[in-house]
Design a protein around this motif. Structure first.
Motif, PDB file in Angstrom:
ATOM      1  N   GLU A  31      22.654  37.063  50.725  1.00  0.00           N
ATOM      2  CA  GLU A  31      22.379  35.766  51.281  1.00  0.00           C
ATOM      3  C   GLU A  31      23.447  34.803  50.643  1.00  0.00           C
ATOM      4  OE1 GLU A  31      18.309  34.660  49.644  1.00  0.00           O
ATOM      5  OE2 GLU A  31      17.350  35.871  51.158  1.00  0.00           O
ATOM      6  N   GLY A  32      23.582  33.616  51.648  1.00  0.00           N
ATOM      7  CA  GLY A  32      24.672  33.001  51.336  1.00  0.00           C
ATOM      8  C   GLY A  32      24.592  31.374  51.668  1.00  0.00           C
ATOM      9  N   SER A  33      25.400  30.616  51.666  1.00  0.00           N
ATOM     10  CA  SER A  33      25.480  29.391  52.284  1.00  0.00           C
ATOM     11  C   SER A  33      26.810  28.986  52.971  1.00  0.00           C
ATOM     12  CB  SER A  33      25.100  28.325  51.193  1.00  0.00           C
ATOM     13  OG  SER A  33      25.807  28.225  50.167  1.00  0.00           O
ATOM     14  N   ALA A  34      26.717  27.831  53.847  1.00  0.00           N
ATOM     15  CA  ALA A  34      27.946  27.294  54.418  1.00  0.00           C
ATOM     16  C   ALA A  34      27.710  25.880  54.113  1.00  0.00           C
ATOM     17  CB  ALA A  34      27.843  27.653  55.937  1.00  0.00           C
ATOM     18  N   GLU A  35      29.063  25.334  53.887  1.00  0.00           N
ATOM     19  CA  GLU A  35      29.350  23.908  53.737  1.00  0.00           C
ATOM     20  C   GLU A  35      29.925  23.277  55.224  1.00  0.00           C
ATOM     21  OE1 GLU A  35      28.324  22.297  51.205  1.00  0.00           O
ATOM     22  OE2 GLU A  35      27.834  24.170  50.036  1.00  0.00           O
ATOM     23  N   LEU A  36      29.268  22.532  55.700  1.00  0.00           N
ATOM     24  CA  LEU A  36      29.786  21.865  57.020  1.00  0.00           C
ATOM     25  C   LEU A  36      29.027  20.650  57.182  1.00  0.00           C
ATOM     26  CD1 LEU A  36      30.940  22.646  59.698  1.00  0.00           C
ATOM     27  CD2 LEU A  36      28.513  23.286  60.706  1.00  0.00           C
ATOM     28  N   ASP A  37      29.997  19.566  57.721  1.00  0.00           N
ATOM     29  CA  ASP A  37      29.649  18.408  58.147  1.00  0.00           C
ATOM     30  C   ASP A  37      28.793  17.665  57.131  1.00  0.00           C
ATOM     31  OD1 ASP A  37      29.408  16.224  59.970  1.00  0.00           O
ATOM     32  OD2 ASP A  37      27.599  17.066  60.925  1.00  0.00           O
ATOM     33  N   GLY A  38      29.330  17.872  55.635  1.00  0.00           N
ATOM     34  CA  GLY A  38      28.685  17.327  54.427  1.00  0.00           C
ATOM     35  C   GLY A  38      27.353  17.672  54.099  1.00  0.00           C
ATOM     36  N   ARG A  39      26.960  18.890  54.733  1.00  0.00           N
ATOM     37  CA  ARG A  39      25.873  19.556  54.310  1.00  0.00           C
ATOM     38  C   ARG A  39      25.654  21.029  53.968  1.00  0.00           C
ATOM     39  NH1 ARG A  39      24.326  16.951  59.224  1.00  0.00           N
ATOM     40  NH2 ARG A  39      22.724  15.321  58.960  1.00  0.00           N
ATOM     41  N   THR A  40      25.023  21.612  53.098  1.00  0.00           N
ATOM     42  CA  THR A  40      24.787  22.731  52.869  1.00  0.00           C
ATOM     43  C   THR A  40      23.626  23.604  53.596  1.00  0.00           C
ATOM     44  OG1 THR A  40      25.613  22.336  50.530  1.00  0.00           O
ATOM     45  CG2 THR A  40      24.545  24.638  50.877  1.00  0.00           C
ATOM     46  N   PHE A  41      24.150  24.695  54.211  1.00  0.00           N
ATOM     47  CA  PHE A  41      23.169  25.468  55.120  1.00  0.00           C
ATOM     48  C   PHE A  41      23.072  26.746  54.400  1.00  0.00           C
ATOM     49  CE2 PHE A  41      25.161  22.333  57.746  1.00  0.00           C
ATOM     50  CZ  PHE A  41      24.018  21.926  58.646  1.00  0.00           C
ATOM     51  N   GLU A  42      21.770  27.233  53.665  1.00  0.00           N
ATOM     52  CA  GLU A  42      21.376  28.491  53.612  1.00  0.00           C
ATOM     53  C   GLU A  42      21.346  29.492  54.675  1.00  0.00           C
ATOM     54  OE1 GLU A  42      21.830  29.038  50.274  1.00  0.00           O
ATOM     55  OE2 GLU A  42      22.027  26.725  49.711  1.00  0.00           O
ATOM     56  N   GLY A  43      21.664  30.532  54.263  1.00  0.00           N
ATOM     57  CA  GLY A  43      21.584  31.640  55.432  1.00  0.00           C
ATOM     58  C   GLY A  43      21.712  33.059  54.960  1.00  0.00           C
ATOM     59  N   VAL A  44      21.352  33.975  55.677  1.00  0.00           N
ATOM     60  CA  VAL A  44      21.136  35.350  55.561  1.00  0.00           C
ATOM     61  C   VAL A  44      22.581  35.992  56.093  1.00  0.00           C
ATOM     62  CG1 VAL A  44      19.696  36.010  57.722  1.00  0.00           C
ATOM     63  CG2 VAL A  44      19.980  37.471  55.823  1.00  0.00           C
ATOM     64  N   ALA A  45      23.199  37.002  55.363  1.00  0.00           N
ATOM     65  CA  ALA A  45      24.496  37.708  55.536  1.00  0.00           C
ATOM     66  C   ALA A  45      23.915  38.945  56.439  1.00  0.00           C
ATOM     67  CB  ALA A  45      25.188  37.986  54.325  1.00  0.00           C
ATOM     68  N   VAL A  46      24.509  39.115  57.753  1.00  0.00           N
ATOM     69  CA  VAL A  46      23.907  39.966  58.550  1.00  0.00           C
ATOM     70  C   VAL A  46      25.241  40.856  59.259  1.00  0.00           C
ATOM     71  CG1 VAL A  46      22.677  40.475  60.762  1.00  0.00           C
ATOM     72  CG2 VAL A  46      21.935  38.827  59.499  1.00  0.00           C
ATOM     73  N   SER A  47      25.419  41.944  59.172  1.00  0.00           N
ATOM     74  CA  SER A  47      26.192  42.660  59.923  1.00  0.00           C
ATOM     75  C   SER A  47      25.940  43.324  61.258  1.00  0.00           C
ATOM     76  CB  SER A  47      26.787  43.878  59.031  1.00  0.00           C
ATOM     77  OG  SER A  47      27.910  44.745  59.790  1.00  0.00           O
ATOM     78  N   MET A  48      26.636  42.979  62.173  1.00  0.00           N
ATOM     79  CA  MET A  48      26.532  43.496  63.425  1.00  0.00           C
ATOM     80  C   MET A  48      27.814  44.307  64.014  1.00  0.00           C
ATOM     81  SD  MET A  48      23.463  42.745  64.509  1.00  0.00           S
ATOM     82  CE  MET A  48      23.897  43.461  65.920  1.00  0.00           C
ATOM     83  N   GLY A  49      28.342  44.838  62.937  1.00  0.00           N
ATOM     84  CA  GLY A  49      29.613  45.692  63.024  1.00  0.00           C
ATOM     85  C   GLY A  49      30.837  44.374  62.623  1.00  0.00           C
ATOM     86  N   ASN A  50      30.436  43.318  62.826  1.00  0.00           N
ATOM     87  CA  ASN A  50      31.288  42.206  62.268  1.00  0.00           C
ATOM     88  C   ASN A  50      30.557  41.162  61.172  1.00  0.00           C
ATOM     89  OD1 ASN A  50      29.847  40.953  64.297  1.00  0.00           O
ATOM     90  ND2 ASN A  50      31.581  40.230  65.163  1.00  0.00           N
ATOM     91  N   PRO A  51      30.931  40.449  60.391  1.00  0.00           N
ATOM     92  CA  PRO A  51      30.128  39.720  59.550  1.00  0.00           C
ATOM     93  C   PRO A  51      29.438  38.364  59.914  1.00  0.00           C
ATOM     94  CG  PRO A  51      32.188  39.559  58.841  1.00  0.00           C
ATOM     95  CD  PRO A  51      32.458  40.391  60.012  1.00  0.00           C
ATOM     96  N   HIS A  52      28.368  38.065  59.706  1.00  0.00           N
ATOM     97  CA  HIS A  52      27.667  36.844  59.959  1.00  0.00           C
ATOM     98  C   HIS A  52      27.006  36.296  58.841  1.00  0.00           C
ATOM     99  CE1 HIS A  52      28.345  37.482  64.475  1.00  0.00           C
ATOM    100  NE2 HIS A  52      28.369  38.665  64.105  1.00  0.00           N
TER     101      HIS A  52
END
Length: 290
Positions: A150-171
């Motif tokens: 699990e990880g997070s992204a910082e975008l547009d002044g906000r933090t978005f929590e998410g799940v790391a998913v591999s589909m052969g490439n990273p998401h």
């Protein structure tokens, strides 16, 4: 290189590509299709414009095909030689591989009627089976979605929590209540480079109907925001189902460029959607010399 190499332009839900027919590996052999050439081709003002480049080539003519396909090399006549717009290699692209098969059909390399059960195509993410659908679109077996943290992204002044998913490439698939159409994706999201050492595609996902329907925007590594991302749609669908505590289902995924459908099972993920060729022509010698 031929003085006037043939070129096609196409898209899958507006995720657009420069397509280079090169079945026998003679036109773009060796380092002729280097990172600089890919960037020039994808440049939207001085080139043809695209989110990436797809070379239609037989696996036998791709130097690294044996390394990535292993014992499956003999089963994959064709190889999707895919580059991101920045010139980097890409492992897999769900929109791109549908367009790849559509272009093979249009070029007379395969018969559409022979593809209803699927054609095994080599990619740098491994072999993928892609087929022609009854509705005129295409489907691709993307393989299983796999979580790796699990990880997070910082975008547009906000933090978005998410799940790391591999589909052969990273998401990094981030479910959010913030309407995705309001987000500013002109800048690349910040992310945890330890979790994603080779970069990551970041999906911002609104759940419209739990486990059934989502809306997606995506920032792709090496490209920026695109109108659609096939592997991203799969990661988003998987994350939406996971949030409901289920491991299988069919999810409609709306992207800025159209609509995709993702069927998730414990063993694999199948992406369905359109593929369109827009134009065909030749690269002019004066541009190639530039």
């Amino acid at each position: 290189m031929s003085s006037s190499p043939r070129v096609l332009i196409g898209h899958g839900t507006e995720n657009d590509f420069v397509v280079l027919p090169d079945p026998d590996g003679e036109v773009w052999a060796g380092d002729r299709l280097d990172a600089t050439m890919v960037r020039r081709l994808c440049e939207r003002r001085a080139g043809l414009g695209g989110d990436g480049v797809l070379r239609l080539v037989r696996s036998a003519h791709v130097p690294d095909a044996a390394d990535v396909l292993g014992e499956d090399l003999a089963r994959c006549e064709w190889f999707m030689d895919h580059r991101n717009a920045d010139g980097s290699y890409a492992e897999m692209c769900g929109n791109g591989i549908r367009l790849f098969l559509h272009a093979l059909v249009a070029e007379g390399q395969v018969e559409r009627a022979a593809c209803t059960d699927g054609l095994l195509v080599g990619t740098r993410g491994g072999p993928r089976r892609v087929g022609a659908g009854a509705d005129g679109g295409y489907w691709v077996d993307m393989g299983p979605a796999r979580t790796f943290g699990e990880g997070s992204a910082e975008l547009d002044g906000r933090t978005f929590e998410g799940v790391a998913v591999s589909m052969g490439n990273p998401h990094l698939a981030c479910l959010t209540d913030v309407p995705v159409e309001q987000l500013d994706l002109t800048g690349a999201p910040a992310f945890d480079a330890t979790l994603f050492p080779e970069g990551v595609n970041v999906e911002l996902v609104n759940v419209l109907e739990p486990g059934v329907h989502v809306r997606l925007r995506v920032s792709e590594r090496g490209v920026g925001e695109t109108r659609s991302c096939g592997t991203g749609a799969c990661a988003a669908a998987y994350a939406a189902l996971r949030a409901e505590g289920v491991i299988e289902g069919t999810v409609v995924v709306d992207v800025p460029g159209g609509r995709l459908q993702v069927q998730v099972t414990p063993g694999t993920t199948v992406l369905s959607g359109p593929a369109v060729l827009v134009s065909a022509g030749e690269l002019c010698p004066e541009w190639l010399r530039g």
